[in-house]
Design a protein around this motif. Structure first.
Motif, PDB file in Angstrom:
ATOM      1  N   HIS A  60      85.235 -45.402  30.354  1.00  0.00           N
ATOM      2  CA  HIS A  60      85.909 -44.500  31.297  1.00  0.00           C
ATOM      3  C   HIS A  60      86.273 -45.278  32.560  1.00  0.00           C
ATOM      4  O   HIS A  60      85.648 -46.289  32.864  1.00  0.00           O
ATOM      5  CB  HIS A  60      85.021 -43.291  31.631  1.00  0.00           C
ATOM      6  N   HIS A  62      87.151 -45.795  36.840  1.00  0.00           N
ATOM      7  CA  HIS A  62      86.826 -45.348  38.197  1.00  0.00           C
ATOM      8  C   HIS A  62      87.797 -46.011  39.165  1.00  0.00           C
ATOM      9  O   HIS A  62      88.219 -47.152  38.952  1.00  0.00           O
ATOM     10  CB  HIS A  62      85.412 -45.769  38.615  1.00  0.00           C
ATOM     11  N   HIS A 104      84.831 -48.986  32.404  1.00  0.00           N
ATOM     12  CA  HIS A 104      83.539 -49.485  31.916  1.00  0.00           C
ATOM     13  C   HIS A 104      82.833 -48.455  31.042  1.00  0.00           C
ATOM     14  O   HIS A 104      83.215 -47.293  30.977  1.00  0.00           O
ATOM     15  CB  HIS A 104      82.646 -49.927  33.083  1.00  0.00           C
ATOM     16  N   GLU A 106      78.696 -47.259  29.934  1.00  0.00           N
ATOM     17  CA  GLU A 106      77.283 -47.325  30.308  1.00  0.00           C
ATOM     18  C   GLU A 106      76.516 -46.678  29.173  1.00  0.00           C
ATOM     19  O   GLU A 106      76.572 -45.456  28.999  1.00  0.00           O
ATOM     20  CB  GLU A 106      77.065 -46.555  31.620  1.00  0.00           C
ATOM     21  N   GLN A 119      72.200 -41.965  39.219  1.00  0.00           N
ATOM     22  CA  GLN A 119      73.484 -42.534  39.585  1.00  0.00           C
ATOM     23  C   GLN A 119      73.983 -41.846  40.846  1.00  0.00           C
ATOM     24  O   GLN A 119      74.041 -40.618  40.932  1.00  0.00           O
ATOM     25  CB  GLN A 119      74.535 -42.423  38.483  1.00  0.00           C
TER      26      GLN A 119
HETATM   27 MN    MN Z   1      80.902 -44.849  35.278  1.00  0.00          MN
END
Ligand code: MN
Length: 282
Positions: A60, A62, A104, A106, A119
């Motif tokens: 996704h 950012h 990125h 995760e 987070q």
């Molecule tokens: Mn992220």
């Protein structure tokens, strides 16, 4: 002049789901607490049930802010389209400045056992929303720990009054990010710059807040976020063994437009972010 900050509001998180079915508690970024400038979002995750986390956060994008992942237990692997890859383990932190754009993933680096952590999203000033992406990644061993009587402070970012300096540096909002453990009846007395917005989040146990007489909220317990009012110091007493985060930062006081993974200042900039992402410019 010393002025102890009172607690002005207590916030409980909301159960939420993000990524590919990851169960988490959203604490900042809800109808109860939309944001606490410069902090846009705080998620807590923690489960020993693989079905709660195994889907992770697949690829996704950012743009326009920073994501800070701090692990309490388990391992997460991150990977991005700039070729960065690594595993964050318990006690480790990744402070990612997404800036002008990153894509990125995760993902949990485990199929069973406890996965827990936080987070936090930290906004970038308008002048640096399109900065080059940057990573600061540090293991537990690299994070300075200050030990006082009955008190241990892992200094991820910022500086304590005894001048222990955090491993992460951030010139944009000058944040403090501390993980504090107090044994029962011990205290934490610290300086928090007057112009910062500041909060604590209790991970385990409970504590009392020492402040001016007019403060109605005196104690904070596990799972609660407490927002500090004005002042320049905080004083916290452990009612029992307690573990908590202390986080503060300089507010940006800028207009905000947010849409999913993009946080900018204007609607036009959000449209541009989607257009740039679609046309493969991240
Ligand atoms: Mn992220």
């Amino acid at each position: 002049m010393k002025q102890l900050r009172p607690i002005k509001q207590l916030i409980k998180g909301m159960p939420s789901t993000d990524g590919d079915g990851v169960q988490l508690t959203r604490i900042i970024g809800t109808p109860y607490l939309d944001m606490l400038d410069p902090f846009l979002l705080l998620d807590a995750f923690g489960s020993d049930k693989p079905q709660d986390y195994i889907g992770g956060f697949p690829s996704h994008p950012h743009r326009g802010f920073e994501t800070v992942t701090y692990m309490l237990a388990g391992k997460m692997r991150h990977k991005d389209n700039a070729g960065n890859e690594g595993v964050i383990e318990a006690g480790g932190v990744q402070w990612m400045t997404a800036g002008k754009g990153i894509i990125h993933s995760e993902m949990p680096e485990q199929e069973q056992g406890l996965l827990a952590g936080f987070q936090l999203w930290v906004n970038l000033p308008a002048s640096h929303k399109m900065t080059e992406p940057r990573y600061q990644e540090n293991s537990k061993q690299e994070i300075p720990v200050e030990v006082r009587e009955g008190c241990k402070i892992s200094v991820i970012a910022g500086t304590t009054k005894n001048n222990t300096q955090g491993v992460v540096n951030n010139k944009f909002v000058d944040p403090n990010y501390w993980h504090v453990s107090l044994t029962k009846n011990s205290a934490l007395s610290e300086l928090i710059a007057e112009d910062h917005n500041a909060f604590i989040y209790v991970i385990e146990g409970s504590l009392s807040v020492v402040a001016e007489l007019d403060s109605k909220i005196k104690s904070v317990t596990k799972g609660e976020l407490a927002i500090f009012g004005s002042g320049n110091e905080i004083e916290l007493l452990a009612d029992e063994d307690v573990e908590f985060l202390v986080i503060s930062g300089r507010p940006l006081n800028e207009p905000i437009e947010r849409a999913g993974p993009f946080v900018m200042n204007t609607k036009e900039e959000i449209h541009q972010a989607f257009a740039d992402y679609r046309s493969g410019q991240f």
